[in-house]
Design a protein around this motif. Structure first.
Motif, PDB file in Angstrom:
ATOM      1  N   ALA A 114     -15.758 -53.398   8.827  1.00 10.46           N
ATOM      2  CA  ALA A 114     -16.649 -53.257   9.753  1.00 10.46           C
ATOM      3  C   ALA A 114     -18.395 -53.442   9.165  1.00 10.46           C
ATOM      4  O   ALA A 114     -18.821 -54.236   9.693  1.00 10.46           O
ATOM      5  CB  ALA A 114     -16.589 -52.057  10.373  1.00 10.46           C
ATOM      6  N   ARG A 115     -18.356 -52.740   8.325  1.00 10.58           N
ATOM      7  CA  ARG A 115     -19.792 -52.721   7.835  1.00 10.58           C
ATOM      8  C   ARG A 115     -19.903 -54.192   7.028  1.00 10.58           C
ATOM      9  O   ARG A 115     -21.008 -54.604   7.263  1.00 10.58           O
ATOM     10  CB  ARG A 115     -19.646 -51.730   6.433  1.00 10.58           C
ATOM     11  N   LEU A 116     -18.996 -54.884   6.496  1.00  8.87           N
ATOM     12  CA  LEU A 116     -19.319 -56.132   6.001  1.00  8.87           C
ATOM     13  C   LEU A 116     -19.665 -57.032   7.044  1.00  8.87           C
ATOM     14  O   LEU A 116     -20.583 -57.921   7.024  1.00  8.87           O
ATOM     15  CB  LEU A 116     -17.901 -56.608   5.508  1.00  8.87           C
ATOM     16  N   SER A 117     -18.844 -56.805   8.249  1.00  9.15           N
ATOM     17  CA  SER A 117     -19.051 -57.679   9.413  1.00  9.15           C
ATOM     18  C   SER A 117     -20.644 -57.705  10.097  1.00  9.15           C
ATOM     19  O   SER A 117     -21.457 -58.774  10.218  1.00  9.15           O
ATOM     20  CB  SER A 117     -18.188 -57.454  10.535  1.00  9.15           C
ATOM     21  N   VAL A 118     -20.940 -56.354   9.839  1.00  7.05           N
ATOM     22  CA  VAL A 118     -22.493 -55.892  10.494  1.00  7.05           C
ATOM     23  C   VAL A 118     -23.379 -56.443   9.316  1.00  7.05           C
ATOM     24  O   VAL A 118     -24.361 -57.556   9.880  1.00  7.05           O
ATOM     25  CB  VAL A 118     -22.672 -54.569  10.405  1.00  7.05           C
ATOM     26  N   ILE A 119     -23.306 -56.493   7.936  1.00  2.00           N
ATOM     27  CA  ILE A 119     -24.167 -57.207   6.920  1.00  2.00           C
ATOM     28  C   ILE A 119     -24.061 -58.611   7.171  1.00  2.00           C
ATOM     29  O   ILE A 119     -25.120 -59.435   7.098  1.00  2.00           O
ATOM     30  CB  ILE A 119     -23.967 -56.501   5.637  1.00  2.00           C
ATOM     31  N   GLU A 120     -22.880 -59.216   7.411  1.00  6.96           N
ATOM     32  CA  GLU A 120     -22.805 -60.682   7.411  1.00  6.96           C
ATOM     33  C   GLU A 120     -23.594 -61.315   8.621  1.00  6.96           C
ATOM     34  O   GLU A 120     -24.053 -62.269   8.456  1.00  6.96           O
ATOM     35  CB  GLU A 120     -21.213 -60.912   7.571  1.00  6.96           C
ATOM     36  N   ASN A 121     -23.803 -60.455   9.722  1.00  8.25           N
ATOM     37  CA  ASN A 121     -24.410 -60.910  10.921  1.00  8.25           C
ATOM     38  C   ASN A 121     -26.002 -60.634  10.839  1.00  8.25           C
ATOM     39  O   ASN A 121     -26.570 -60.774  11.843  1.00  8.25           O
ATOM     40  CB  ASN A 121     -23.596 -60.210  12.078  1.00  8.25           C
ATOM     41  N   GLY A 122     -26.445 -60.200   9.839  1.00 10.91           N
ATOM     42  CA  GLY A 122     -27.574 -59.844   9.706  1.00 10.91           C
ATOM     43  C   GLY A 122     -28.270 -58.604   9.567  1.00 10.91           C
ATOM     44  O   GLY A 122     -29.549 -58.318  10.059  1.00 10.91           O
ATOM     45  N   PHE A 123     -27.590 -57.514  10.034  1.00 11.21           N
ATOM     46  CA  PHE A 123     -27.927 -56.443  10.332  1.00 11.21           C
ATOM     47  C   PHE A 123     -27.431 -55.280   9.344  1.00 11.21           C
ATOM     48  O   PHE A 123     -26.592 -55.491   8.488  1.00 11.21           O
ATOM     49  CB  PHE A 123     -27.237 -55.734  11.543  1.00 11.21           C
ATOM     50  N   HIS A 124     -28.509 -54.091   9.334  1.00  6.82           N
ATOM     51  CA  HIS A 124     -28.079 -53.052   8.318  1.00  6.82           C
ATOM     52  C   HIS A 124     -26.805 -51.997   8.902  1.00  6.82           C
ATOM     53  O   HIS A 124     -27.216 -51.913  10.188  1.00  6.82           O
ATOM     54  CB  HIS A 124     -29.155 -52.152   7.984  1.00  6.82           C
ATOM     55  N   PRO A 125     -25.878 -51.941   8.198  1.00 10.60           N
ATOM     56  CA  PRO A 125     -24.832 -50.846   8.749  1.00 10.60           C
ATOM     57  C   PRO A 125     -25.490 -49.398   9.230  1.00 10.60           C
ATOM     58  O   PRO A 125     -26.255 -48.950   8.660  1.00 10.60           O
ATOM     59  CB  PRO A 125     -23.669 -50.732   7.820  1.00 10.60           C
ATOM     60  N   GLU A 126     -25.386 -48.940  10.362  1.00 11.83           N
ATOM     61  CA  GLU A 126     -26.067 -47.715  10.706  1.00 11.83           C
ATOM     62  C   GLU A 126     -24.819 -46.387  10.411  1.00 11.83           C
ATOM     63  O   GLU A 126     -23.697 -46.812  10.387  1.00 11.83           O
ATOM     64  CB  GLU A 126     -26.421 -47.694  12.217  1.00 11.83           C
ATOM     65  N   LEU A 127     -25.091 -45.309  10.622  1.00 10.88           N
ATOM     66  CA  LEU A 127     -24.062 -44.435  10.541  1.00 10.88           C
ATOM     67  C   LEU A 127     -23.213 -44.161  11.544  1.00 10.88           C
ATOM     68  O   LEU A 127     -21.976 -44.094  11.456  1.00 10.88           O
ATOM     69  CB  LEU A 127     -24.800 -43.010  10.902  1.00 10.88           C
ATOM     70  N   THR A 128     -23.655 -44.955  12.805  1.00 12.12           N
ATOM     71  CA  THR A 128     -22.715 -45.243  14.006  1.00 12.12           C
ATOM     72  C   THR A 128     -22.105 -46.498  13.878  1.00 12.12           C
ATOM     73  O   THR A 128     -22.475 -47.360  14.893  1.00 12.12           O
ATOM     74  CB  THR A 128     -23.234 -44.966  15.299  1.00 12.12           C
ATOM     75  N   VAL A 129     -21.348 -47.157  12.891  1.00 11.40           N
ATOM     76  CA  VAL A 129     -20.999 -48.323  12.731  1.00 11.40           C
ATOM     77  C   VAL A 129     -20.253 -49.043  13.531  1.00 11.40           C
ATOM     78  O   VAL A 129     -20.420 -50.126  13.998  1.00 11.40           O
ATOM     79  CB  VAL A 129     -20.737 -48.558  11.051  1.00 11.40           C
ATOM     80  N   TRP A 130     -19.219 -48.169  14.403  1.00 10.82           N
ATOM     81  CA  TRP A 130     -18.347 -48.640  15.166  1.00 10.82           C
ATOM     82  C   TRP A 130     -19.190 -49.121  16.420  1.00 10.82           C
ATOM     83  O   TRP A 130     -18.657 -49.985  17.313  1.00 10.82           O
ATOM     84  CB  TRP A 130     -17.340 -47.749  15.190  1.00 10.82           C
ATOM     85  N   ASN A 131     -19.957 -48.409  17.028  1.00 14.77           N
ATOM     86  CA  ASN A 131     -20.981 -48.893  18.067  1.00 14.77           C
ATOM     87  C   ASN A 131     -21.449 -50.478  17.639  1.00 14.77           C
ATOM     88  O   ASN A 131     -21.465 -51.169  18.728  1.00 14.77           O
ATOM     89  CB  ASN A 131     -21.878 -48.048  18.468  1.00 14.77           C
ATOM     90  N   GLN A 132     -21.888 -50.481  16.535  1.00 20.07           N
ATOM     91  CA  GLN A 132     -22.423 -51.877  16.135  1.00 20.07           C
ATOM     92  C   GLN A 132     -21.446 -53.020  16.183  1.00 20.07           C
ATOM     93  O   GLN A 132     -21.481 -54.194  16.855  1.00 20.07           O
ATOM     94  CB  GLN A 132     -23.095 -51.771  14.657  1.00 20.07           C
TER      95      GLN A 132
END
Length: 290
Positions: A160-178
């Protein structure tokens, strides 16, 4: 709160070593973003005897914490992703002091988040993902299903964190919402694992199959930084060389498993180099030409 904390930060703000100060206030009673403190003062300085200095305060019925962090430590946190709260603090904290727009410039850089800045963090998350996935698979094949469940939950979190970073965002504490917004497929897998009604063995079996595909689809971008480092030398690398390469410092805990996985997949070649012992070879590594 700002008025109460002013004596704490004003004196330090006047020092040339101080780059900026932020105030982060608690959002709700059990908010994780401030470690349950009512407020955090984050002070960024050029140099510090220790990388981080923390002091706690009682102010009436409230409690606050002062974090004084060196610029170098802050950059490590951001690049390696070892303190996810700090991104939230920088982006959403109230600026109390900002020397030469240091914090504004930092916010703009974090907001832009170019691929070159993401490569290292992507590589580190991919390495963590591979370790958790491989260890989970070993537990599953040994019929240790609860241990396998624990590892696959963590592997999905890294995915999940990898997907968020790959899409140009910083993973937040609530990463599953992202992730629910960015890549619903991964969010659905997580829901099926933790909320599914099928026996745990069946859920794990399906998750390992799905994860295999998702990992394969991300391998190219996940290992790009590592391959770039390996390609800086024309000769092969010993494992000790890799271990002591500053560019790979964030990989250390997961590097052995990652290298072995990539050798197995034919993306890195294990090279045999003769030693003085008969039939004993040094095991070296280089990018595969296949």
């Amino acid at each position: 709160m700002e008025d109460l904390l002013r004596p704490i930060y004003q004196e330090r703000a006047s020092q040339s070593n101080t780059l900026g100060t932020l105030l982060i206030e608690k959002r709700n009673r059990n908010s994780p973003n401030t470690d349950r403190f009512d407020a955090i003062l984050l002070m960024i300085v050029k140099e510090l005897e220790t990388a981080l200095y923390i002091k706690h305060y009682d102010i009436g019925e409230q409690k606050a914490a002062l974090y004084v962090v060196s610029e170098g430590q802050l950059k490590d946190w951001i690049q390696l992703g070892t303190n996810r709260r700090v991104i939230d603090w920088i982006m959403n904290g109230k600026i109390l002091f900002d020397r030469n727009e240091y914090i504004i410039t930092l916010r703009n850089k974090l907001d832009d988040y170019p691929l070159e800045d993401r490569k290292v963090k992507i590589g580190i998350e991919f390495a963590k993902l591979i370790r958790r996935y491989m260890e989970g698979k070993d537990f599953f094949e040994s019929n240790h299903h609860l241990d396998a469940f624990n590892h696959i939950v963590h592997s999905l979190h890294h995915l999940a964190r990898l997907s968020v970073i790959e899409n140009g965002f910083h993973p937040e504490l609530t990463v599953w919402n992202q992730v629910k917004q960015i890549e619903p497929q991964i969010h659905k897998l997580y829901e099926e694992l933790v909320e599914g009604e099928e026996p745990i063995e069946k859920r794990l079996e399906l998750l390992f199959l799905a994860s295999e595909f998702l990992i394969h689809s991300r391998t190219k971008i996940g290992i790009q930084h590592l391959l770039d480092v390996l390609n800086t030398k024309e000769t092969s690398w010993s494992y000790n060389d890799l271990l002591n390469e500053p560019e790979l410092a964030g990989y250390i805990a997961d590097l052995t498993v990652l290298i072995d996985y990539l050798v197995e997949k034919g993306l890195i070649e294990a090279v045999k180099v003769e030693t003085k012992g008969h039939g004993v070879y040094h095991r070296m590594y280089k990018v595969s030409n296949e």
